[in-house]
Enzyme design. Structure first.
Site, short mmCIF file in Angstrom:
data_model
loop_
_atom_site.label_atom_id
_atom_site.label_comp_id
_atom_site.label_asym_id
_atom_site.label_seq_id
_atom_site.Cartn_x
_atom_site.Cartn_y
_atom_site.Cartn_z
N LEU A 187 -9.61 9.78 -3.42
CA LEU A 187 -9.95 8.66 -2.56
C LEU A 187 -11.37 8.75 -2.02
O LEU A 187 -12.05 7.74 -1.83
CB LEU A 187 -8.95 8.56 -1.40
CG LEU A 187 -7.58 7.96 -1.74
CD1 LEU A 187 -6.63 8.10 -0.56
CD2 LEU A 187 -7.71 6.51 -2.15
N GLY A 225 -8.86 -2.06 0.68
CA GLY A 225 -8.56 -1.10 -0.38
C GLY A 225 -9.24 0.25 -0.21
O GLY A 225 -10.31 0.34 0.39
N GLU A 226 -8.61 1.29 -0.70
CA GLU A 226 -9.10 2.68 -0.60
C GLU A 226 -9.24 3.13 0.85
O GLU A 226 -10.07 3.97 1.18
CB GLU A 226 -10.46 2.84 -1.31
CG GLU A 226 -10.48 2.40 -2.75
CD GLU A 226 -9.95 3.47 -3.69
OE1 GLU A 226 -9.58 4.55 -3.21
OE2 GLU A 226 -9.91 3.22 -4.89
N GLY A 227 -8.42 2.58 1.73
CA GLY A 227 -8.48 2.90 3.15
C GLY A 227 -9.19 1.81 3.92
O GLY A 227 -10.32 1.45 3.61
N ARG A 256 -13.87 5.76 -2.64
CA ARG A 256 -14.54 5.00 -1.57
C ARG A 256 -16.00 4.73 -1.90
O ARG A 256 -16.54 3.69 -1.51
CB ARG A 256 -14.40 5.77 -0.25
CG ARG A 256 -12.99 5.65 0.32
CD ARG A 256 -12.69 6.64 1.41
NE ARG A 256 -11.31 6.46 1.86
CZ ARG A 256 -10.62 7.34 2.57
NH1 ARG A 256 -11.19 8.47 2.94
NH2 ARG A 256 -9.37 7.08 2.93
#
Length: 310
Positions: free
Chosen positions: A168, A291-293, A172
């Site tokens: 992740l 997305g992705e946090g 990011r």
């Protein structure tokens, strides 16, 4: 590459980012040589698309709260559960998924596996009808007594969560690059339109109010690009990127959202119709802050890093 493609079509930029940065990179970074030789050739040549399954309907930002399980039996792991919002969910032929192998250990009981489309017990569920990124496939993965060979375990049991957090971090940076592409595409379109559109006897670009918008967009995009390239450079050097990746993803995604909003405003009524590209960029960009946090998760990561320095 994701940045440049996303200036025109963020959905394809997302396809590249998810395939390379998530599924393929997870195998490349953590699988043994046997699994790499088996799966990477088809993935790196683009013969097959890869999917990456972490999110569930009960766990999003709280990835450790997943419910999918994998029980070892007779040389296999029997997987039951589902994954939600998976890029390439219905078109990906190779997937990296996570499942709980030891409930007592919490996040340290999560493991990662490679699974293949067509295996009995592995099927695709609902394909999502999305606001934006509509050319990027997003669907549910369902596992019903899916038998996964024990040799398809990535690394060792219990390492899956730690592996995913590392993936992740890199992901990011990819989302930050994707955000940059969207923002630059919005600025490009705004520069072109503002010089072509006439009002009150002169082009929009001659009005100070429009010039200020363009100046803000250009400056903020440049700042976001520096953050993103710094994080990417640190990753290439093998440095710790948890903080730099979070900063890049947070800032670039928020700036891209702002840039597309301003682009719509500069285009006026034409920005609200599908004949002009900024309408699509406006819909596509929202995923970048999720997305992705989410942006909120990135702030938590940044603050935690800052506090740990003292």
């Amino acid at each position: 590459m994701s940045e440049e493609i996303s200036r025109v079509d963020p959905s394809i930029g997302l396809t590249v980012a998810a395939h390379n940065g998530l599924c393929t990179n997870h195998i490349y970074s953590f699988a043994n040589e046997s699994l790499k030789k088996k799966y990477l050739p088809d993935l790196t040549t683009g013969k097959k698309l890869g999917a990456w399954g972490l999110t569930e309907n009960v766990s999003g930002s709280d990835a450790a709260g997943m419910a999918t399980t994998a029980e070892r039996k007779n040389g296999h792991y029997v997987v039951n559960g589902s994954k939600l919002f998976i890029t390439h969910g219905s078109v990906g032929e190779t997937a990296v998924i996570t499942a709980i192998t030891d409930k007592e250990k919490g996040k340290n009981g999560i493991s990662a596996f490679i699974v293949e489309k067509g295996w009995e017990g592995f099927k695709t569920g609902k394909k999502e009808n999305k606001l934006g990124m509509r050319a990027s496939d997003t669907a549910e993965l369902i596992f019903e007594n899916l038998e996964v060979p024990a040799e398809n375990l990535i690394g060792e049991e219990g390492q899956g969560f730690k592996q995913c957090m590392k993936i992740l971090d890199g992901g990011r940076i990819a989302i930050a690059a994707l955000s940059l592409g969207i923002a630059q595409g919005a600025l490009d379109a705004s520069l072109k339109y503002s010089q072509e559109r006439k009002q009150f006897g002169k082009s929009l670009s001659e009005f100070q109010g429009i010039q200020f918008k363009l100046a803000d967009m250009a400056t903020e995009i440049s700042a976001a690009r520096l953050l993103t390239y710094k994080a990417a450079s640190m990753k290439d050097q093998g440095k710790e990127i948890n903080l730099s990746a979070a900063m890049a993803k947070f800032y670039a995604s928020e700036i891209a959202t702002k840039a597309t909003n301003e682009a719509i405003q500069i285009h006026g009524g034409y920005g609200f119709i599908k004949e002009f590209p900024v309408e699509k960029l406006y819909r596509d960009v929202k995923l970048m802050t999720i997305g992705e946090g989410t942006s909120e998760v990135q702030k938590m990561v940044i603050a935690r890093n800052m506090l740990n320095m003292f």
